[in-house]
Design an enzyme around this catalytic site. Structure first.
Site, PDB file in Angstrom:
ATOM      1  N   LYS A 125       0.816  -1.220   0.000  1.00  0.00           N
ATOM      2  CA  LYS A 125       0.000   0.000   0.000  1.00  0.00           C
ATOM      3  C   LYS A 125       0.842   1.260   0.000  1.00  0.00           C
ATOM      4  O   LYS A 125       0.411   2.288  -0.498  1.00  0.00           O
ATOM      5  CB  LYS A 125      -0.955   0.000   1.191  1.00  0.00           C
ATOM      6  CG  LYS A 125      -2.058  -1.032   1.035  1.00  0.00           C
ATOM      7  CD  LYS A 125      -3.190  -0.768   1.984  1.00  0.00           C
ATOM      8  CE  LYS A 125      -4.324  -1.734   1.716  1.00  0.00           C
ATOM      9  NZ  LYS A 125      -5.396  -1.620   2.674  1.00  0.00           N
ATOM     10  N   LYS A 170      -4.507  -9.902  -5.164  1.00  0.00           N
ATOM     11  CA  LYS A 170      -5.766 -10.240  -4.506  1.00  0.00           C
ATOM     12  C   LYS A 170      -6.848  -9.205  -4.832  1.00  0.00           C
ATOM     13  O   LYS A 170      -6.551  -8.049  -5.094  1.00  0.00           O
ATOM     14  CB  LYS A 170      -5.566 -10.374  -2.990  1.00  0.00           C
ATOM     15  CG  LYS A 170      -5.654  -9.098  -2.203  1.00  0.00           C
ATOM     16  CD  LYS A 170      -5.805  -9.391  -0.713  1.00  0.00           C
ATOM     17  CE  LYS A 170      -6.113  -8.112   0.041  1.00  0.00           C
ATOM     18  NZ  LYS A 170      -7.475  -7.622  -0.134  1.00  0.00           N
ATOM     19  N   LYS A 200     -10.853  -3.891  -2.041  1.00  0.00           N
ATOM     20  CA  LYS A 200     -11.769  -2.744  -2.078  1.00  0.00           C
ATOM     21  C   LYS A 200     -11.090  -1.535  -2.678  1.00  0.00           C
ATOM     22  O   LYS A 200     -11.701  -0.737  -3.358  1.00  0.00           O
ATOM     23  CB  LYS A 200     -12.153  -2.362  -0.640  1.00  0.00           C
ATOM     24  CG  LYS A 200     -13.325  -3.090  -0.103  1.00  0.00           C
ATOM     25  CD  LYS A 200     -13.589  -2.564   1.294  1.00  0.00           C
ATOM     26  CE  LYS A 200     -13.347  -3.635   2.316  1.00  0.00           C
ATOM     27  NZ  LYS A 200     -12.451  -3.267   3.379  1.00  0.00           N
TER      28      LYS A 200
HETATM   29  P1  ATP Z   1      -8.468  -2.739   1.302  1.00  0.00           P
HETATM   30  O1  ATP Z   1      -8.127  -2.887  -0.153  1.00  0.00           O
HETATM   31  O2  ATP Z   1      -8.979  -1.380   1.677  1.00  0.00           O
HETATM   32  O3  ATP Z   1      -7.367  -3.235   2.225  1.00  0.00           O
HETATM   33  P2  ATP Z   1      -9.722  -5.288   1.460  1.00  0.00           P
HETATM   34  O4  ATP Z   1     -10.552  -5.700   0.313  1.00  0.00           O
HETATM   35  O5  ATP Z   1      -8.336  -5.860   1.552  1.00  0.00           O
HETATM   36  O6  ATP Z   1      -9.719  -3.703   1.525  1.00  0.00           O
HETATM   37  P3  ATP Z   1     -10.049  -5.498   4.306  1.00  0.00           P
HETATM   38  O7  ATP Z   1     -11.060  -4.667   5.003  1.00  0.00           O
HETATM   39  O8  ATP Z   1      -8.638  -5.063   4.355  1.00  0.00           O
HETATM   40  O9  ATP Z   1     -10.519  -5.677   2.786  1.00  0.00           O
HETATM   41  O10 ATP Z   1     -10.144  -6.992   4.841  1.00  0.00           O
HETATM   42  C1  ATP Z   1     -11.304  -7.495   5.485  1.00  0.00           C
HETATM   43  C2  ATP Z   1     -11.253  -9.009   5.544  1.00  0.00           C
HETATM   44  O11 ATP Z   1     -11.440  -9.545   4.232  1.00  0.00           O
HETATM   45  C3  ATP Z   1      -9.913  -9.571   6.040  1.00  0.00           C
HETATM   46  O12 ATP Z   1     -10.179 -10.717   6.823  1.00  0.00           O
HETATM   47  C4  ATP Z   1      -9.212  -9.956   4.773  1.00  0.00           C
HETATM   48  O13 ATP Z   1      -8.242 -10.965   4.966  1.00  0.00           O
HETATM   49  C5  ATP Z   1     -10.378 -10.435   3.927  1.00  0.00           C
HETATM   50  N1  ATP Z   1     -10.077 -10.299   2.507  1.00  0.00           N
HETATM   51  C6  ATP Z   1      -9.765  -9.149   1.870  1.00  0.00           C
HETATM   52  N2  ATP Z   1      -9.549  -9.379   0.575  1.00  0.00           N
HETATM   53  C7  ATP Z   1      -9.722 -10.717   0.390  1.00  0.00           C
HETATM   54  C8  ATP Z   1      -9.630 -11.572  -0.753  1.00  0.00           C
HETATM   55  N3  ATP Z   1      -9.299 -11.071  -1.938  1.00  0.00           N
HETATM   56  N4  ATP Z   1      -9.882 -12.882  -0.589  1.00  0.00           N
HETATM   57  C9  ATP Z   1     -10.216 -13.389   0.618  1.00  0.00           C
HETATM   58  N5  ATP Z   1     -10.314 -12.636   1.735  1.00  0.00           N
HETATM   59  C10 ATP Z   1     -10.069 -11.321   1.624  1.00  0.00           C
HETATM   60 MG    MG Z   2      -7.048  -5.179   3.055  1.00  0.00          MG
END
Ligand code: ATP
Ligand code: MG
Length: 333
Positions: free
Chosen positions: A115, A195, A198
């Site tokens: 990030k 991965k 969001k």
């Molecule tokens: P950001 O990009 O803002 O970090 P994010 O999509 O990674 O958002 P988080 O809020 O950081 O989401 O993570 C919330 C939960 O979702 C955590 O338990 C994380 O491990 C899980 N998670 C996030 N992305 C994935 C993915 N691509 N596959 C499976 N689990 C995920």
């Molecule tokens: Mg995340």
């Protein structure tokens, strides 16, 4: 006397549209665990601001995440649902843990490296894992259900628990990460090497839980595939198709093997149509429930009040011990 339930805690950042990676890797597990565990699920607004957020959007994303927790099946009678910033013990313990955390431990965190490239390095992003360790350790959980990308942060949480315990005496339990065998790392639809996130640059990276039927169909249609035309699970040679198969399997509860058999001899187009159908079918009721909840925010705010009260009670009990152990001056009233 009945044995006390084990504790589980996890959170999701209010950093944008929740997507099917969040659902499959995290929320689905929370819903399964809430019957068996004393479950805490929070929305991490203070983590979200480790990258810049628009204030109005942050408020909306925070509430949306709560609506989605409920719409996906979290039950406020079983799960303590709260917003991180409503419980100030998180930042208090986060600060204290910062004073025990070597910079080197934070510098090697993958999330920080990924990030900070995109957003520039803010101190808050660097210290993200210590706040996350506080989120967890305050509640003395046995397990922390997360996606694969968060395993490293939970390892650090255990390291910090051990450090605190060895310096100040046994205080924190070392929690285990609970990661699904399949679906713990859903990859981006536009780039199967990264991965699903969001905060991805393109909306075509993810299927939002709230995406419309048209958006779902369109995004699946343009999702990257691999060379060749076989539909089989082989992440090394077919990363894109394997990712789509995992999504289908997780959303339909059909084993990967069965899906491979079902699509033997079929083409990518047929496979993608079926995947879009499954996603539409699975996500429509969640979207409907979300809309109902968004129309009655008062009842959801009550859930958050109750959740914050319970979380504060539990975490304040931990903080009293922590303050005493590290030598903060107490009892002045
Ligand atoms: P950001 O990009 O803002 O970090 P994010 O999509 O990674 O958002 P988080 O809020 O950081 O989401 O993570 C919330 C939960 O979702 C955590 O338990 C994380 O491990 C899980 N998670 C996030 N992305 C994935 C993915 N691509 N596959 C499976 N689990 C995920
Ligand atoms: Mg995340």
């Amino acid at each position: 006397m009945a044995k006390e339930k084990e504790i589980a805690i996890s959170g999701i950042q209010a950093s944008g549209n929740l997507h099917i990676g969040n659902y499959i890797g995290a929320i689905k597990q929370f819903v399964e665990l809430q019957d068996q565990y004393d479950m805490y699920a929070f929305v991490a607004d203070l983590h979200a601001i480790t990258v810049p957020q628009e204030p109005d959007k942050l408020r909306k994303n925070t509430l949306d995440a709560v609506y989605l927790y409920l719409a996906c099946g979290l039950d406020s009678a079983k799960t303590t649902i709260f917003v991180q910033s409503h419980v100030p013990t998180h930042t208090e313990l986060g600060w204290i843990l910062n004073t025990l955390t070597p910079m080197g431990e934070l510098e090697r965190m993958t999330q920080f490296k990924e990030k900070s490239n995109k957003e520039g390095s803010l101190a808050g992003l660097f210290n993200y894992p210590t706040l996350m360790a506080a989120d967890i350790l305050l509640y003395g959980p046995d397990v922390v259900p997360v996606g694969e990308d968060q395993i490293q942060h939970i390892e650090l949480t255990r390291t910090l628990a051990r450090k605190f315990n060895s310096r100040f005496g046994e205080t924190f339990k070392e929690p285990k990460d609970l990661v699904q065998k399949e679906g713990a790392r859903i990859m981006g639809l536009d780039d199967p090497a990264k991965k699903m996130s969001k905060s991805a640059a393109s909306k075509n990276n993810y299927i939002g839980i709230l995406d419309s039927e048209d958006e779902i169909r369109q995004k699946i249609k343009i999702a990257v595939t691999d060379s060749g035309k076989e539909i089989k699970y082989d992440p090394a040679t077919k990363p894109a198709v394997s990712n789509l198969l995992v999504i289908m399997s997780q959303m339909s509860n059909e084993p990967l093997k069965d899906l491979e058999e079902k699509f033997a001899g079929k083409n990518y187009g047929e496979f993608k149509n079926m995947l879009a159908d499954i996603l539409v079918q699975k996500l429509s009721p969640i979207r409907k429930k979300y809309n109902e909840l968004a129309n009655e925010p008062e009842s959801v705010l009550k859930i958050l009040q109750k959740g914050a009260k319970k979380a504060l009670g539990k975490s304040e009990a931990t903080m009293k011990i922590v303050r005493q152990k590290i030598g903060l001056l107490m009892n002045i009233d």
